[in-house]
Design an enzyme around this catalytic site. Structure first.
Site, PDB file in Angstrom:
ATOM      1  N   CYS A  71       9.950   3.268   2.651  1.00 42.54           N
ATOM      2  CA  CYS A  71       8.559   3.360   2.187  1.00 42.54           C
ATOM      3  C   CYS A  71       8.611   3.622   0.685  1.00 42.54           C
ATOM      4  O   CYS A  71       9.023   4.720   0.272  1.00 42.54           O
ATOM      5  CB  CYS A  71       7.841   4.502   2.907  1.00 42.54           C
ATOM      6  SG  CYS A  71       6.148   4.755   2.338  1.00 42.54           S
ATOM      7  N   CYS A 224       1.227  -1.003  -0.763  1.00 41.03           N
ATOM      8  CA  CYS A 224       2.491  -0.855  -0.010  1.00 41.03           C
ATOM      9  C   CYS A 224       3.612  -1.042  -1.029  1.00 41.03           C
ATOM     10  O   CYS A 224       3.792  -2.132  -1.565  1.00 41.03           O
ATOM     11  CB  CYS A 224       2.556  -1.907   1.086  1.00 41.03           C
ATOM     12  SG  CYS A 224       4.118  -1.925   1.981  1.00 41.03           S
TER      13      CYS A 224
HETATM   14  N1  LIG Z   1       4.504   0.027   7.121  1.00 46.64           N
HETATM   15  C1  LIG Z   1       5.863  -0.097   6.603  1.00 46.64           C
HETATM   16  C2  LIG Z   1       6.398   1.297   6.200  1.00 46.64           C
HETATM   17  C3  LIG Z   1       5.634   1.896   5.047  1.00 46.64           C
HETATM   18  C4  LIG Z   1       5.845   1.089   3.798  1.00 46.64           C
HETATM   19  C5  LIG Z   1       4.828   1.281   2.692  1.00 46.64           C
HETATM   20  N2  LIG Z   1       3.844   2.302   2.855  1.00 46.64           N
HETATM   21  C6  LIG Z   1       5.497   1.381   1.334  1.00 46.64           C
HETATM   22  O1  LIG Z   1       4.973   2.064   0.431  1.00 46.64           O
HETATM   23  O2  LIG Z   1       6.558   0.713   1.159  1.00 46.64           O
HETATM   24  C7  LIG Z   1       6.778  -0.701   7.667  1.00 46.64           C
HETATM   25  O3  LIG Z   1       6.529  -0.493   8.851  1.00 46.64           O
HETATM   26  O4  LIG Z   1       7.764  -1.355   7.272  1.00 46.64           O
END
Ligand SMILES: N[C@H](CCC[C@H](N)C(=O)O)C(=O)O
Length: 318
Positions: A71, A224
């Site tokens: 993340c 993200c």
């Molecule tokens: N939902 C993502 C994880 C969080 C990634 C995101 N919040 C970031 O800042 O990279 C997954 O299941 O791969």
């Protein structure tokens, strides 16, 4: 239990420092914390744990209780937490597939607390997502008839899985197509059995892109971090941008991503805010939870100036 509520580019998390991997039922805790009707909810839980090989270990639990390998926005918040706790300016954080370097950086906007974090490993091999599309080993900037007739897609893991489409601004303004495709690929399907983060990218200039992401395990989020970094890499590789440092705007603000190729390896850096929203105390009894105390900071007000700047610059895309 004492938790922080934090955000990176308005991607919001609770952060909980635990001593053990099974201290609490983290899936139940995360689903409770992320419920939008509960203090506004969040996009996930960042677990900070002791590490034998680094300054700390980070685990990432999505709002639906699924665990992710990485993340980017969350890692910046964990970086700030560990650096301030240990009174250091850079650290190494153990994650599921890599030990990542993090460091305090020059403010990205006015006085915002800013951190730079390594995003790694990177792979374009479909088996690292995993993703199955005909007999392809990679999907690199190509039209996929099963998905769309006007979007050029790339699949990449950083190391969590991302499907990134370069789109016209119409697909940024209207999220219907992205919602339909991402919902399908994150439901029961044969193409992305573990789900996938789906991002639509609109190149703005030689050094700027806009990215909107439907996150696996969450849905549409303000930003993200891994998706923005993957999008900057693809925009760079496919020559939509020429700068090594790309400014990535998103509905929650902006970050900067540095894309370098060294010894045939991509070296990716994600640089952006790490904002503390507040400090919370939660009481837990047999998988039931209750907030018993809360102290909010003024940092979100500081960040709001960044949001206003982005909306003035790119309001039409938000
Ligand atoms: N939902 C993502 C994880 C969080 C990634 C995101 N919040 C970031 O800042 O990279 C997954 O299941 O791969």
């Amino acid at each position: 239990m004492k938790l922080l509520k934090v955000h990176g580019s308005s991607n919001t998390f609770y952060l909980f420092e635990a001593l053990y991997d099974n201290e609490v039922n983290y899936v139940q805790l995360t689903k409770w914390l992320c419920d939008k009707s509960n203090e506004g909810g969040a996009d996930g839980l960042l677990l900070v744990l002791p590490s034998q090989i680094a300054d700390a270990k980070m685990r990432v639990i999505n709002a639906d209780g699924s665990e992710a390998s990485m993340c980017g926005n969350g890692l910046r918040c964990v970086a700030r937490y560990i650096c301030e706790k240990l009174d250091i300016e850079e650290a190494v954080i153990e994650t599921m597939h890599a030990n990542l370097h993090v460091k305090k950086a020059q403010s990205i906007f006015e006085e915002l607390p800013t951190y730079a974090v390594e995003i790694s490993p990177v792979s374009f091999d479909l088996n690292t997502l995993p993703m199955h599309y005909d007999d392809k080993n990679q999907i690199r900037h190509e039209n996929l008839a099963k998905f769309s007739d006007d979007i050029l897609f790339t699949a990449v893991s950083v190391p969590n899985p991302h499907l990134v489409g370069i789109v016209q601004s119409s697909h940024i303004m209207d999220t219907t197509h992205q919602q339909q495709l991402a919902s399908y690929l994150n439901g029961k399907n044969d193409i992305c059995p573990d789900g996938v983060n789906v991002s639509y990218v609109y190149p703005i200039s030689e050094h700027e892109i806009f990215v909107r992401t439907y996150e696996r395990g969450v849905g549409f989020t303000n930003a993200c971090g891994t998706a923005m970094t993957a999008s900057a890499l693809i925009a760079n590789v496919e020559n939509y941008v020429s700068n090594q440092v790309v400014t990535v705007y998103n509905p929650g603000g902006f970050v900067q991503c540095s894309v370098q190729m060294c010894e045939n390896q991509y070296e990716l850096l994600l640089i952006g805010n790490a904002t503390i929203i507040g400090y919370y105390e939660v009481e837990s009894k047999a998988d039931k939870f209750e907030f018993i105390n809360c102290f909010l900071t003024i940092e979100p007000l500081q960040y709001e100036k960044c949001n206003i700047y982005v909306k003035e610059k790119l309001g039409q895309y938000n």
